[in-house]
Design a protein around this motif. Structure first.
Motif, mmCIF file in Angstrom:
data_model
loop_
_atom_site.group_PDB
_atom_site.id
_atom_site.type_symbol
_atom_site.label_atom_id
_atom_site.label_comp_id
_atom_site.label_asym_id
_atom_site.label_seq_id
_atom_site.Cartn_x
_atom_site.Cartn_y
_atom_site.Cartn_z
ATOM 1 N N UNK A 117 20.320 -80.638 90.152
ATOM 2 C CA UNK A 117 21.546 -81.187 89.581
ATOM 3 C C UNK A 117 21.345 -82.466 88.802
ATOM 4 N N UNK A 118 20.100 -82.785 88.412
ATOM 5 C CA UNK A 118 19.859 -84.040 87.709
ATOM 6 C C UNK A 118 18.679 -83.880 86.765
ATOM 7 N N UNK A 119 18.380 -84.955 86.050
ATOM 8 C CA UNK A 119 17.143 -85.013 85.270
ATOM 9 C C UNK A 119 16.227 -86.096 85.828
ATOM 10 N N UNK A 120 16.368 -86.395 87.105
ATOM 11 C CA UNK A 120 15.426 -87.278 87.792
ATOM 12 C C UNK A 120 14.166 -86.470 88.079
ATOM 13 N N UNK A 121 13.013 -87.106 87.945
ATOM 14 C CA UNK A 121 11.757 -86.409 88.197
ATOM 15 C C UNK A 121 11.427 -86.407 89.680
ATOM 16 N N UNK A 122 10.985 -85.272 90.165
ATOM 17 C CA UNK A 122 10.495 -85.096 91.536
ATOM 18 C C UNK A 122 9.038 -84.687 91.386
ATOM 19 N N UNK A 123 8.127 -85.579 91.759
ATOM 20 C CA UNK A 123 6.701 -85.365 91.534
ATOM 21 C C UNK A 123 5.959 -85.317 92.858
ATOM 22 N N UNK A 124 5.033 -84.377 92.966
ATOM 23 C CA UNK A 124 4.260 -84.184 94.190
ATOM 24 C C UNK A 124 2.777 -84.233 93.849
ATOM 25 N N UNK A 125 2.085 -85.349 94.177
ATOM 26 C CA UNK A 125 0.658 -85.415 93.888
ATOM 27 C C UNK A 125 -0.210 -84.699 94.919
ATOM 28 N N UNK A 126 0.254 -84.609 96.164
ATOM 29 C CA UNK A 126 -0.505 -83.970 97.231
ATOM 30 C C UNK A 126 -1.715 -84.785 97.661
#
Length: 116
Positions: free
Chosen positions: A27-36
């Protein structure tokens, strides 16, 4: 929606499945980043601001040592400490991916530089 996903196979949460992966938060244009990392394949970080629609943005995600950094248009938006990240072989890259809905976004000039 899914933007880009580097993986040794699958959508799981073990190390190698998201190295990295980047989505828009729902529902947004916020970034969700997963480097692991070796200890947590699903370590994640979110940017707080929404990216403006219909505007080009330069997004960079990098891991230096044990620090993951997400920058937008040259400005650091989020940093976090991650665990050790062992080198992986046979990593596949998906623009969007087969496990999540694709983001409604256009990406270009994608590059990957392994740590030296």
């Amino acid at each position: 929606g899914s933007i880009i996903h580097f993986t040794t196979g699958g959508k799981g949460y073990g190390y190698g499945t998201r190295v990295p992966a980047v989505w828009f938060s729902p529902g947004s244009t916020q970034l969700h980043a997963t480097p692991g990392s070796n200890s947590n394949g699903n370590e994640w970080q979110n940017t707080v601001e929404n990216l403006a629609l219909n505007v080009d943005h330069e997004v960079e995600m990098k891991v230096v040592g044990t620090t993951s950094i997400v920058s937008v248009n040259g400005e650091i938006k989020h940093t976090m400490t991650v665990g050790t990240r062992s080198q992986l072989l046979n990593v596949k890259v998906y623009i969007g991916d087969p496990w999540f809905s694709a983001a409604n976004a256009i990406i270009s000039d994608v590059s990957f530089s392994p740590a030296s």
